[in-house]
Scaffold this active site. Structure first.
Site, PDB file in Angstrom:
ATOM      1  N   GLY A   1     -10.157  -3.880   1.081  1.00 23.69           N
ATOM      2  CA  GLY A   1      -9.639  -3.410   2.379  1.00 23.69           C
ATOM      3  C   GLY A   1     -10.038  -1.972   2.629  1.00 23.69           C
ATOM      4  O   GLY A   1     -10.994  -1.447   2.065  1.00 23.69           O
ATOM      5  N   ASP A   2      -9.267  -1.298   3.476  1.00 27.84           N
ATOM      6  CA  ASP A   2      -9.632   0.069   3.885  1.00 27.84           C
ATOM      7  C   ASP A   2      -9.214   1.138   2.871  1.00 27.84           C
ATOM      8  O   ASP A   2      -9.745   2.236   2.849  1.00 27.84           O
ATOM      9  CB  ASP A   2      -8.977   0.380   5.236  1.00 27.84           C
ATOM     10  CG  ASP A   2      -7.448   0.359   5.144  1.00 27.84           C
ATOM     11  OD1 ASP A   2      -6.918  -0.601   4.559  1.00 27.84           O
ATOM     12  OD2 ASP A   2      -6.800   1.301   5.608  1.00 27.84           O
TER      13      ASP A   2
ATOM     14  N   THR B   1       0.846  -1.211   0.000  1.00 27.74           N
ATOM     15  CA  THR B   1       0.000   0.000   0.000  1.00 27.74           C
ATOM     16  C   THR B   1       0.876   1.254   0.000  1.00 27.74           C
ATOM     17  O   THR B   1       1.918   1.267   0.630  1.00 27.74           O
ATOM     18  CB  THR B   1      -0.888   0.038   1.261  1.00 27.74           C
ATOM     19  OG1 THR B   1      -1.637  -1.172   1.328  1.00 27.74           O
ATOM     20  CG2 THR B   1      -1.827   1.223   1.259  1.00 27.74           C
TER      21      THR B   1
ATOM     22  N   THR C   1      -2.145   2.301   6.187  1.00 29.12           N
ATOM     23  CA  THR C   1      -1.660   1.070   5.585  1.00 29.12           C
ATOM     24  C   THR C   1      -1.653  -0.004   6.654  1.00 29.12           C
ATOM     25  O   THR C   1      -1.361   0.283   7.809  1.00 29.12           O
ATOM     26  CB  THR C   1      -0.232   1.231   5.022  1.00 29.12           C
ATOM     27  OG1 THR C   1       0.267  -0.051   4.613  1.00 29.12           O
ATOM     28  CG2 THR C   1       0.733   1.845   6.026  1.00 29.12           C
ATOM     29  N   GLY C   2      -2.038  -1.236   6.263  1.00 27.46           N
ATOM     30  CA  GLY C   2      -2.045  -2.319   7.253  1.00 27.46           C
ATOM     31  C   GLY C   2      -3.142  -3.313   6.955  1.00 27.46           C
ATOM     32  O   GLY C   2      -3.651  -3.394   5.836  1.00 27.46           O
ATOM     33  N   THR C   3      -3.527  -4.081   7.997  1.00 27.14           N
ATOM     34  CA  THR C   3      -4.595  -5.083   7.808  1.00 27.14           C
ATOM     35  C   THR C   3      -5.920  -4.337   7.753  1.00 27.14           C
ATOM     36  O   THR C   3      -6.518  -4.016   8.795  1.00 27.14           O
ATOM     37  CB  THR C   3      -4.576  -6.071   8.996  1.00 27.14           C
ATOM     38  OG1 THR C   3      -4.230  -5.356  10.188  1.00 27.14           O
ATOM     39  CG2 THR C   3      -3.591  -7.177   8.767  1.00 27.14           C
ATOM     40  N   GLY C   4      -6.345  -4.095   6.527  1.00 22.59           N
ATOM     41  CA  GLY C   4      -7.461  -3.182   6.265  1.00 22.59           C
ATOM     42  C   GLY C   4      -8.736  -3.441   7.040  1.00 22.59           C
ATOM     43  O   GLY C   4      -9.436  -2.494   7.400  1.00 22.59           O
TER      44      GLY C   4
ATOM     45  N   ARG D   1     -12.137  -9.447  -2.172  1.00 22.94           N
ATOM     46  CA  ARG D   1     -11.893  -8.800  -0.871  1.00 22.94           C
ATOM     47  C   ARG D   1     -11.464  -7.363  -1.086  1.00 22.94           C
ATOM     48  O   ARG D   1     -10.609  -7.069  -1.880  1.00 22.94           O
ATOM     49  CB  ARG D   1     -10.822  -9.574  -0.108  1.00 22.94           C
ATOM     50  CG  ARG D   1     -10.440  -8.982   1.248  1.00 22.94           C
ATOM     51  CD  ARG D   1      -9.282  -8.043   1.150  1.00 22.94           C
ATOM     52  NE  ARG D   1      -8.814  -7.568   2.472  1.00 22.94           N
ATOM     53  CZ  ARG D   1      -7.888  -6.630   2.613  1.00 22.94           C
ATOM     54  NH1 ARG D   1      -7.338  -6.080   1.545  1.00 22.94           N
ATOM     55  NH2 ARG D   1      -7.514  -6.231   3.813  1.00 22.94           N
TER      56      ARG D   1
END
Lengths: 178, 133
Positions: free
Chosen positions: B31-32, B1, B52-55, B29
């Protein structure tokens, strides 16, 4: 009349010194600097912040180093699906795309949704159809392929069938799937 | 990201985020990153943010908007707001990642609960910083 730009290229537990020697760090830092300069150049000329972030993100999407555009990760079916969004703090106007893989720069697609449609988010085939109609640069999805990311997918999927080597923290961290 | 936040000479703030998502994600899927208020947010009243990260966790906590609200309604310092959302709201759910923030005064803040984040800023004051760990 001051101005500024801040960027990121992703965060993760794989970003550790043992995975990134000095040489690799310099490659990443040079690309981040190139992105900063691209955005800063727009601001310095009195340009808009929305154009500045677009230019910075395009540099990072065009680089295979980062998980966006070229070099995006693969989904469990071995395909790449990209998402992007953009927002203007003055008008709260926003644009977003999700699940696309034929638009060279997804951030430009998000900007196009914001500027050229009355919607905020478009996804998948609908998004790509409109982008093509609006003249955005379209590419074959193979443009986004990098062997690094494909091998990462194979490693993750291979691990799913094998007992994860829990003694190696980095391998464990790469398995976000329980 | 990848993401960027900028403030121009007119004081207008903009934010953007672009991603390939999470490796080995299920087909379809999301994400954010494409979700305004979760992975991307900009408001001239407070700041601009890119995450950024596990959305999934940034969506559930409406992370970017939450940080902006803490600043706007509780007058929380941006660094504290970032820390609150990342470490006290996202981390307890099991999420990991980072955020960059540029406030309406042109100040830069960032925070993350992973081992590293590729990041940098450049200001008209001459400051130019790039960091990884």
């Amino acid at each position: 009349n001051s101005f500024a730009i801040v960027i990121h290229g992703g965060a993760g537990n794989g970003i550790v010194p043992e995975n990134l020697n000095e040489e690799k760090q310099k490659v990443y830092k040079d690309k981040l600097q190139e992105a900063l300069n691209a955005g800063y150049f727009v601001l310095e000329k009195g340009g808009k912040s929305i154009d500045a972030i677009q230019e910075a993100i395009k540099v990072l999407e065009d680089s295979p180093l980062f998980n966006a555009g070229k070099g995006a990760v693969f989904n469990s079916e071995g395909n790449q699906e990209m998402d992007a969004s953009i927002m203007d703090g003055k008008t709260l106007n926003s644009g977003a795309v999700a699940g696309i893989n034929h638009v060279k720069n997804p951030i430009l697609a998000a900007r196009m949704v914001m500027d050229s449609t009355k919607h905020v988010m478009l996804s998948g085939k609908g998004a790509e159809r409109i982008m093509e109609k609006l003249g955005l640069e379209m590419v074959d999805s193979s443009y986004f392929f990098t062997s690094n990311r494909y091998n990462q997918l194979k490693r993750l999927q291979g691990n799913q069938t094998r007992v994860v080597n829990t003694s190696n923290e980095n391998i464990l961290n790469d398995n976000k799937y329980g | 990201t990848v993401g960027a936040v900028a403030i121009d000479k007119q004081g207008n703030i903009a934010a953007g985020t672009s991603t390939g998502g999470i490796a080995n994600k299920k087909y379809g899927r999301i994400g954010d990153s494409p979700i305004i208020g979760a992975g991307t947010y900009a408001n001239n009243i407070t700041c601009g943010i890119s995450c950024t990260g596990t959305g999934e966790y940034f969506i559930r906590t409406v992370a970017a908007h939450e940080v902006s609200n803490l600043i706007q309604y509780k007058n929380t310092h941006p660094m504290e707001a970032l820390h609150e959302v990342i470490f006290n709201q996202i981390a307890p759910l099991g999420g990991e990642g980072g955020m960059i923030l540029l406030d309406k005064y042109g100040n830069v803040f960032w925070d993350f609960n992973t081992k590293g984040m590729f990041r940098g800023y450049k200001k008209s004051t001459g400051d130019n910083v790039i960091e990884i760990f």
